[in-house]
Design an enzyme around this catalytic site. Sequence first.
Site, PDB file in Angstrom:
ATOM      1  N   GLU A   1       4.595   1.452   1.814  1.00 56.10           N
ATOM      2  CA  GLU A   1       5.876   2.148   1.606  1.00 56.10           C
ATOM      3  C   GLU A   1       5.863   3.651   1.928  1.00 56.10           C
ATOM      4  O   GLU A   1       5.919   4.495   1.029  1.00 56.10           O
ATOM      5  CB  GLU A   1       6.381   1.933   0.178  1.00 56.10           C
ATOM      6  CG  GLU A   1       6.752   0.498  -0.107  1.00 56.10           C
ATOM      7  CD  GLU A   1       7.562   0.325  -1.394  1.00 56.10           C
ATOM      8  OE1 GLU A   1       7.748   1.308  -2.125  1.00 56.10           O
ATOM      9  OE2 GLU A   1       8.008  -0.803  -1.658  1.00 56.10           O
TER      10      GLU A   1
ATOM     11  N   GLU B   1       5.920  -7.773  -0.985  1.00 60.21           N
ATOM     12  CA  GLU B   1       6.388  -7.569  -2.360  1.00 60.21           C
ATOM     13  C   GLU B   1       7.828  -8.025  -2.480  1.00 60.21           C
ATOM     14  O   GLU B   1       8.641  -7.749  -1.603  1.00 60.21           O
ATOM     15  CB  GLU B   1       6.378  -6.075  -2.760  1.00 60.21           C
ATOM     16  CG  GLU B   1       5.051  -5.507  -3.122  1.00 60.21           C
ATOM     17  CD  GLU B   1       5.149  -4.041  -3.543  1.00 60.21           C
ATOM     18  OE1 GLU B   1       6.153  -3.637  -4.175  1.00 60.21           O
ATOM     19  OE2 GLU B   1       4.213  -3.302  -3.212  1.00 60.21           O
TER      20      GLU B   1
END
Length: 465
Positions: free
Chosen positions: A162, A364
């Site tokens: 991320e 995720e």
Amino acid sequence: MDSGDFFWGSATSAYQIEGGFNENGKGESIWDRYASVPKNIKDGKDGKKACDSYHKMDQDIALLKELGVNAYRFSIAWTRVIPDGKGKVNEAGLDYYSRLVDELLKNNITPFVTLYHWDLPEPLLEEGGFYDRNLPTYFAAYVTAVVKKLGDRVKHWITINEPECIIGNGYVNGTHAPGYKETDTKKILLAIHNLLRMHGEGVKAIRDNCSDAKVGFVGTDRALIPQDKDDAHLEEECYKHFFKIQKDSPAWSGAIYYDPIYLGDYPKEYYKMFADDLPSISKEDLELIHQPLDFIGENNYASDYCFLAEPSTSTKKGKRVFTIKDPKTMPCADIWWEQITPEGVYYLAKYLTKRYHLPLIFTENGMCDNTEPSSDHLIHDTRRSDYIKSYVDYVLKAKRDGIDIRGYFYWSLLDNFEWGEGYKPRFGLVYLPFPDTTRVKKDSFETYKNLIKEQMAKEKEGKKA
Ligand code: NOJ
């Protein structure tokens, strides 16, 4: 990547679960430092002990085994391996992860290792962090040490998790370590560029030390979902907007990271939009950043619904304005940014594979559902069970429609330290009554377990047919 079995997994990260913050030679990370400053973390807590996975590895493995996953994604703390960020390697740190890998493999669970999940060594921040052009070189040395030790057994690697949050939260809005509130676009773009170079150096170090590695990079996005499915033009508009760069928030614009990584250059509009603020970008930099990868890693929690506004509100030229539905009007999980939008995974997978032509893994996906134990001491987190079923349904629909998806990882195995928010938001399949780190399985643990079992049986049947 060969299309073997689908990966059904769960994911965690080092600082959020390990604890053992200064054990066996571990150095200080920016999260150790940031969390020690009063008021930085909403509940005033830190990750010194977290879920104590550093001491409870065997319990975590037993849970994974019972859950029936065939993959586990965890991250490595740079400061366990190289306590000062650069220089001397700490064998004790590597041994911890080596044992974790052995235990996973003994239980037929494929390790997916994230090399950078936000816990930069504090001494490297003091040298400039992501503003420092040398950071990628230090990263390469750390990755080399890790891959030399684990690369005989670990084949699935993720360089960075991320980038949007690393830069957006850490460097721009200041809600994550190191807590910077940078307003100078030049510096934000420089940090992004160094992050991309760090990814490139990481890929090189992995490939140099593990010839059969599968390597990916993990981004996070809100998909743009066409609200009106009959409007063929709308999906095209959503796709275009999804990859647009937002001038006022480059850190949150996925294409700024993904285009250089997967396509070899920043989008054209980036050069135009930021002409006065560009970092120095050489041909060598772009080549370093653009290395062949094996999969797109993507995290998704929430998305947005989009539509074209009524003609009465159209522009002078009669164009209907592309509009995003107000997220506040949508059903939300127990954390403000998580609107329940299962269809999002379908469109995300579609858009990203269309533009970047690689298989995709959902590294995720998970729900913040803060249900506490009932009077029977059990956790009846029905909303989380529904969330998992509905999101997985759309993952499977995308697969059926021919989109190349290779895995799904539920975030997270355990309730854990949710960064700036502390321990209040709970994403786990397993409950922990912090600071007590006893593990209590929630109802959703059973839901995900049954779902995996059912899907694996179907895959097996499919293969026989
Ligand atoms: C994404 C991050 O990778 C993870 O660390 C975080 O806990 C979850 N999102 C939930 O916010």
